[in-house]
Design an enzyme around this catalytic site. Structure first.
Site, PDB file in Angstrom:
ATOM      1  N   CYS A 109     -38.817 -11.990 -70.498  1.00 12.56           N
ATOM      2  CA  CYS A 109     -38.817 -12.894 -71.652  1.00 12.56           C
ATOM      3  C   CYS A 109     -39.646 -12.263 -72.760  1.00 12.56           C
ATOM      4  O   CYS A 109     -40.639 -11.601 -72.498  1.00 12.56           O
ATOM      5  CB  CYS A 109     -39.413 -14.241 -71.245  1.00 12.56           C
ATOM      6  SG  CYS A 109     -39.444 -15.443 -72.597  1.00 12.56           S
ATOM      7  N   CYS A 127     -47.334 -17.666 -67.872  1.00 13.13           N
ATOM      8  CA  CYS A 127     -46.022 -17.571 -67.229  1.00 13.13           C
ATOM      9  C   CYS A 127     -45.784 -16.157 -66.695  1.00 13.13           C
ATOM     10  O   CYS A 127     -45.905 -15.180 -67.431  1.00 13.13           O
ATOM     11  CB  CYS A 127     -44.951 -17.953 -68.250  1.00 13.13           C
ATOM     12  SG  CYS A 127     -43.272 -17.596 -67.707  1.00 13.13           S
ATOM     13  N   GLU A 184     -34.060 -13.850 -60.393  1.00 17.63           N
ATOM     14  CA  GLU A 184     -34.359 -14.898 -59.419  1.00 17.63           C
ATOM     15  C   GLU A 184     -33.730 -16.235 -59.803  1.00 17.63           C
ATOM     16  O   GLU A 184     -33.673 -16.595 -60.969  1.00 17.63           O
ATOM     17  CB  GLU A 184     -35.880 -15.069 -59.285  1.00 17.63           C
ATOM     18  CG  GLU A 184     -36.516 -13.853 -58.633  1.00 17.63           C
ATOM     19  CD  GLU A 184     -38.023 -13.987 -58.442  1.00 17.63           C
ATOM     20  OE1 GLU A 184     -38.523 -13.434 -57.450  1.00 17.63           O
ATOM     21  OE2 GLU A 184     -38.700 -14.610 -59.264  1.00 17.63           O
ATOM     22  N   CYS A 233     -32.080 -23.945 -60.317  1.00 20.41           N
ATOM     23  CA  CYS A 233     -32.828 -23.494 -61.480  1.00 20.41           C
ATOM     24  C   CYS A 233     -32.373 -22.065 -61.802  1.00 20.41           C
ATOM     25  O   CYS A 233     -32.557 -21.154 -61.002  1.00 20.41           O
ATOM     26  CB  CYS A 233     -34.313 -23.544 -61.135  1.00 20.41           C
ATOM     27  SG  CYS A 233     -35.371 -22.905 -62.427  1.00 20.41           S
ATOM     28  N   CYS A 273     -45.695 -16.165 -73.022  1.00 22.59           N
ATOM     29  CA  CYS A 273     -46.646 -17.263 -72.814  1.00 22.59           C
ATOM     30  C   CYS A 273     -47.687 -16.806 -71.787  1.00 22.59           C
ATOM     31  O   CYS A 273     -47.350 -16.173 -70.783  1.00 22.59           O
ATOM     32  CB  CYS A 273     -45.927 -18.513 -72.329  1.00 22.59           C
ATOM     33  SG  CYS A 273     -44.677 -19.092 -73.493  1.00 22.59           S
ATOM     34  N   CYS A 292     -42.157 -23.369 -61.057  1.00 27.86           N
ATOM     35  CA  CYS A 292     -42.106 -23.143 -62.513  1.00 27.86           C
ATOM     36  C   CYS A 292     -43.085 -22.062 -62.930  1.00 27.86           C
ATOM     37  O   CYS A 292     -44.264 -22.132 -62.610  1.00 27.86           O
ATOM     38  CB  CYS A 292     -42.551 -24.394 -63.272  1.00 27.86           C
ATOM     39  SG  CYS A 292     -41.413 -25.732 -63.182  1.00 27.86           S
TER      40      CYS A 292
HETATM   41  N1  SAH Z   1     -38.364 -20.345 -71.542  1.00 26.36           N
HETATM   42  C1  SAH Z   1     -38.116 -21.716 -71.281  1.00 26.36           C
HETATM   43  C2  SAH Z   1     -37.586 -22.011 -69.897  1.00 26.36           C
HETATM   44  C3  SAH Z   1     -38.240 -21.314 -68.745  1.00 26.36           C
HETATM   45  S1  SAH Z   1     -39.872 -21.846 -68.360  1.00 26.36           S
HETATM   46  C4  SAH Z   1     -39.344 -22.537 -71.577  1.00 26.36           C
HETATM   47  O1  SAH Z   1     -40.425 -21.963 -71.713  1.00 26.36           O
HETATM   48  O2  SAH Z   1     -39.217 -23.754 -71.704  1.00 26.36           O
HETATM   49  C5  SAH Z   1     -39.616 -23.471 -67.708  1.00 26.36           C
HETATM   50  C6  SAH Z   1     -40.865 -24.360 -67.723  1.00 26.36           C
HETATM   51  O3  SAH Z   1     -41.880 -23.829 -66.876  1.00 26.36           O
HETATM   52  C7  SAH Z   1     -41.505 -24.481 -69.111  1.00 26.36           C
HETATM   53  O4  SAH Z   1     -41.743 -25.831 -69.398  1.00 26.36           O
HETATM   54  C8  SAH Z   1     -42.820 -23.739 -68.974  1.00 26.36           C
HETATM   55  O5  SAH Z   1     -43.791 -24.270 -69.860  1.00 26.36           O
HETATM   56  C9  SAH Z   1     -43.134 -23.977 -67.520  1.00 26.36           C
HETATM   57  N2  SAH Z   1     -44.071 -23.016 -66.953  1.00 26.36           N
HETATM   58  C10 SAH Z   1     -44.173 -21.711 -67.259  1.00 26.36           C
HETATM   59  N3  SAH Z   1     -45.160 -21.143 -66.529  1.00 26.36           N
HETATM   60  C11 SAH Z   1     -45.659 -22.119 -65.745  1.00 26.36           C
HETATM   61  C12 SAH Z   1     -46.683 -22.165 -64.753  1.00 26.36           C
HETATM   62  N4  SAH Z   1     -47.361 -21.072 -64.418  1.00 26.36           N
HETATM   63  N5  SAH Z   1     -46.953 -23.330 -64.147  1.00 26.36           N
HETATM   64  C13 SAH Z   1     -46.241 -24.448 -64.453  1.00 26.36           C
HETATM   65  N6  SAH Z   1     -45.254 -24.466 -65.367  1.00 26.36           N
HETATM   66  C14 SAH Z   1     -44.971 -23.313 -66.007  1.00 26.36           C
HETATM   67 FE1  SF4 Z   2     -40.686 -17.167 -71.750  1.00 27.31          FE
HETATM   68 FE2  SF4 Z   2     -42.158 -18.069 -69.733  1.00 27.31          FE
HETATM   69 FE3  SF4 Z   2     -42.768 -18.731 -72.240  1.00 27.31          FE
HETATM   70 FE4  SF4 Z   2     -40.578 -19.776 -71.100  1.00 27.31          FE
HETATM   71  S1  SF4 Z   2     -42.702 -20.112 -70.462  1.00 27.31           S
HETATM   72  S2  SF4 Z   2     -40.766 -18.878 -73.172  1.00 27.31           S
HETATM   73  S3  SF4 Z   2     -39.958 -18.032 -69.808  1.00 27.31           S
HETATM   74  S4  SF4 Z   2     -42.808 -16.656 -71.383  1.00 27.31           S
END
Ligand code: SAH
Ligand code: SF4
Length: 354
Positions: A120, A127, A98, A113, A124, A344
């Site tokens: 990944c 996410c 995506e 983006c 997290c 995000c």
């Molecule tokens: N892996 C990288 C880039 C992709 S995520 C990283 O984690 O930075 C990009 C951003 O989206 C990160 O700052 C992450 O903390 C945020 N993010 C992830 N899940 C989210 C969610 N459910 N709501 C808001 N921000 C989120």
């Molecule tokens: Fe991976 Fe999502 Fe964590 Fe970014 S926020 S490192 S994409 S699991």
């Protein structure tokens, strides 16, 4: 004249122009053929070598036989009420990825983006990408392919691509070689012609990766997903904190800021009752005070099956005010594209599951 014939066709899309130049030299051609070809593909959307009229006929013949230009296929396009557009793209092996276009006409910003991986490894809790697990890395061809498709879409709406952020699926520093190769295409004047400051990498903070960007000489902007002011709380939200504690990368923040001549951004996703109190704000101030960095507060976007909630807007504003009052530059990012699961953290290439 060119001697080699390759068994497998040589990929020419999404390859840094200097690499392509070396390749043409290696087959007995002129190095500048790379630039000519890049102009045809990225500026004129011409992929048929026979139509590349400034190339010698023999080279056109060779390219037709031996080269390929691989683009992803758009399988779905979802438009949000707020203008964001999510592209579901199919890659040559059938995997889905995506990409999101985020227009901001008021500020004349048209941001794409990009994803760097399918899934990944870092899991997290909040996410959607993390929850789908890791499938594979994307090649520079596939990363540039995402940008190419979004760039053309933006152009067809009468606008111009201005910014690229690696905030889609995946951790860019876990696939850094391909990400840097893709960035070279973005920055090249025969590629997308973007400035260093127009490209941003968002990372969980992998120290070796940050050092490696510095070694590369490329200067993308850097954002680090902090999300909590201490390792213990951060590890609950982001398990990778155990491997890469805050202290492992924090000293690189001033180093990177000096190197790139830009402040680093700390992303701080806010969760109701978890990391949104003034106690957290105070700890955050103590942690980052004096660093060449600003904070971007991101109210959590809900993900299916995750037991977390965004704070009220009031709490977010209170947190921001506290930071500002204590001399920390802090902005709030209200994500676009929530209604299309394009905000995000919501990217998971859902059709995989269908
Ligand atoms: N892996 C990288 C880039 C992709 S995520 C990283 O984690 O930075 C990009 C951003 O989206 C990160 O700052 C992450 O903390 C945020 N993010 C992830 N899940 C989210 C969610 N459910 N709501 C808001 N921000 C989120
Ligand atoms: Fe991976 Fe999502 Fe964590 Fe970014 S926020 S490192 S994409 S699991």
């Amino acid at each position: 004249m060119i001697k080699i014939a390759t068994n497998e066709k040589k990929e020419l899309f999404g390859i840094p122009p200097d690499e392509l130049g070396h390749f043409f030299e290696s087959i007995g051609e002129k190095r500048f053929r790379a630039k000519q070809i890049c102009k045809w593909i990225y500026s004129h959307d011409v992929f048929d070598p026979m139509a590349m009229t400034d190339l010698p006929m023999a080279l056109r013949d060779w390219l037709s036989e031996n080269a390929k230009f691989t683009l992803p296929e758009v399988v779905e396009l979802a438009k949000s009420e707020d203008g964001a557009v999510k592209f579901l793209l199919k890659l040559s092996d059938g995997e889905l990825v995506e990409t999101v276009y985020i227009p901001n006409p008021e500020q004349k910003r048209h941001t794409v983006c990009l994803s760097s991986q399918i899934g990944c490894k870092f899991g997290c809790r909040f996410c959607a990408t993390g929850r789908m697990g890791f499938r594979r890395n994307l090649s520079s061809t596939e990363i540039v392919g995402q940008l190419y498709i979004a760039r053309n879409y933006i152009r067809d709406t009468g606008n111009q691509l201005t910014n690229v952020v690696f905030m889609g699926m995946g951790e860019p520093l876990d696939n850094l070689d391909e990400v840097l190769r893709a960035i070279k295409v973005m920055l090249s004047d025969v590629g997308f012609g973007l400035g260093h400051r127009r490209v941003l990498i968002s990372t969980i903070g992998i120290p070796d990766g940050i050092e490696k960007i510095i070694e590369s000489g490329l200067k993308p902007k850097l954002a680090i997903s902090l999300n909590a002011p201490d390792d213990q709380l951060r590890a609950e939200l982001m398990p990778a904190t155990k491997k890469y504690p805050i202290s492992s990368w924090l000293p690189l923040v001033p180093k990177y800021a000096e190197y790139s001549r830009r402040w680093v951004t700390f992303e701080y996703v806010m969760f109701d009752g978890i990391n949104d109190s003034l106690i957290h704000a105070n700890e955050l101030v103590k942690l980052i005070k004096g660093l060449p960095a600003k904070v971007n507060l991101i109210p959590y976007n809900e993900v299916d099956g995750v037991d977390l909630k965004p704070p009220d807007r009031r709490m977010v504003l209170r947190f921001q005010s506290y930071l500002l009052a204590n001399g920390i530059v802090a902005t709030i990012r209200y994500s676009k594209g929530k209604d299309i699961s394009g905000a995000c953290g919501q990217l998971a290439a859902k059709s995989v599951m269908k």
